[in-house]
Design an enzyme around this catalytic site. Sequence first.
Site, PDB file in Angstrom:
ATOM      1  N   ARG A 190     -13.646  19.556  43.948  1.00 37.92           N
ATOM      2  CA  ARG A 190     -12.784  18.550  45.132  1.00 37.92           C
ATOM      3  C   ARG A 190     -13.725  18.295  46.749  1.00 37.92           C
ATOM      4  NH1 ARG A 190     -11.492  18.036  41.009  1.00 37.92           N
ATOM      5  NH2 ARG A 190      -9.473  16.876  39.648  1.00 37.92           N
ATOM      6  N   SER A 247      -4.017  11.143  42.757  1.00 39.09           N
ATOM      7  CA  SER A 247      -3.434  12.932  43.444  1.00 39.09           C
ATOM      8  C   SER A 247      -3.748  12.787  44.564  1.00 39.09           C
ATOM      9  CB  SER A 247      -4.509  13.776  42.437  1.00 39.09           C
ATOM     10  OG  SER A 247      -4.416  13.717  40.950  1.00 39.09           O
ATOM     11  N   GLU A 261      -5.449  16.029  48.830  1.00 39.54           N
ATOM     12  CA  GLU A 261      -6.889  15.663  48.662  1.00 39.54           C
ATOM     13  C   GLU A 261      -7.003  13.893  49.149  1.00 39.54           C
ATOM     14  OE1 GLU A 261      -8.419  14.350  44.141  1.00 39.54           O
ATOM     15  OE2 GLU A 261      -7.231  15.845  44.160  1.00 39.54           O
TER      16      GLU A 261
END
Length: 337
Positions: free
Chosen positions: A163, A235, A333
Amino acid sequence: MIQVYENIDICSRNSFKVHQHATKIIEFDCNSDLQQIFAEHVTDRWMVMGGANNILFTRDIEFPIIVPRNEQIEVISEGSEGIYVRVGAGLEWDELVAWSVERGLWGLENLSLIPGKVGAAPVQNIGAYGAEAKDCIINVEMYFPEQGGFVTLAAEHCGFGYRESVFKHTLKGRVIITAVTFCLSKIAQPKLGYGDVEREVEARGGVSLVNIREAICSIRRTKLPDTAVTGNAGSFFKNPIVEASVAQNLLEHYPNMPHYPTADPEKVKLAAGWLIDQCGLKGYSEGNVGVHDRQALVLINTTGNASGSEVITFAKKVQKIVADKFGIAIEAEVNIL
């Protein structure tokens, strides 16, 4: 073509469906539009926005928001084993995945149904079910306002990680991604070892590109809320990566804890959703915000009236509860503005 919108509510333009206002949104189709945009509409600060599927707005935006709209897919070279395809930053990511599967091209199928635009894929290095965008990215094209020109950055210089990318750090707020080139394979490269993928694929008749895509889509639809119905940003938290010794200690207390190897043999990836679930938070809500009842990684705008600040307060509470129980810090995130 350039399209300018002024003083508008961006609720319909962000997947969390929070109400904030933007002073100016500028959409563009062609790379040549960018020099005009920066000459006529941008004086100082600015930001880029695609589908805003990974952004949580906590305030009004008083500087221009620039939105790429180029949706072109162009095959730039083809060989016996695969192709190189250049894709405009404004294309919906899942349209690219569908395009590749329809043509028998491997590499993106595990990333089916991820919301957002192609231009956001390298920024977040989007990933799911054992695959990441970086696995197929060859280069990223961008406009560099500081230089007034265009730059192409090879994948090895994009700083890709879990990520992570250079676009979230040294190039954040400095470039506008206009296109991404991918290498897609004609040779079967199935990745079935994550979650329920193998079982769902076998239930559909065995390994094929179509079956893998259908399996991934089914799993995601079962576990994840539809942004068209319930505000969310997918998410909300990253899966934490911890020292192998930390993971081993936790496994002694929780032998069924999901855990996954990483490129570093001294590190182990844990499942943040499982950690949150073990804290009894799945389906829990306060005010206008909650944890999704089928996927604890996802925070949702339960009433449609949540503010960005309310989401942040709730997220911090979830992080504290997990840290208190497991001694593990889970990071957001989602990009927070």
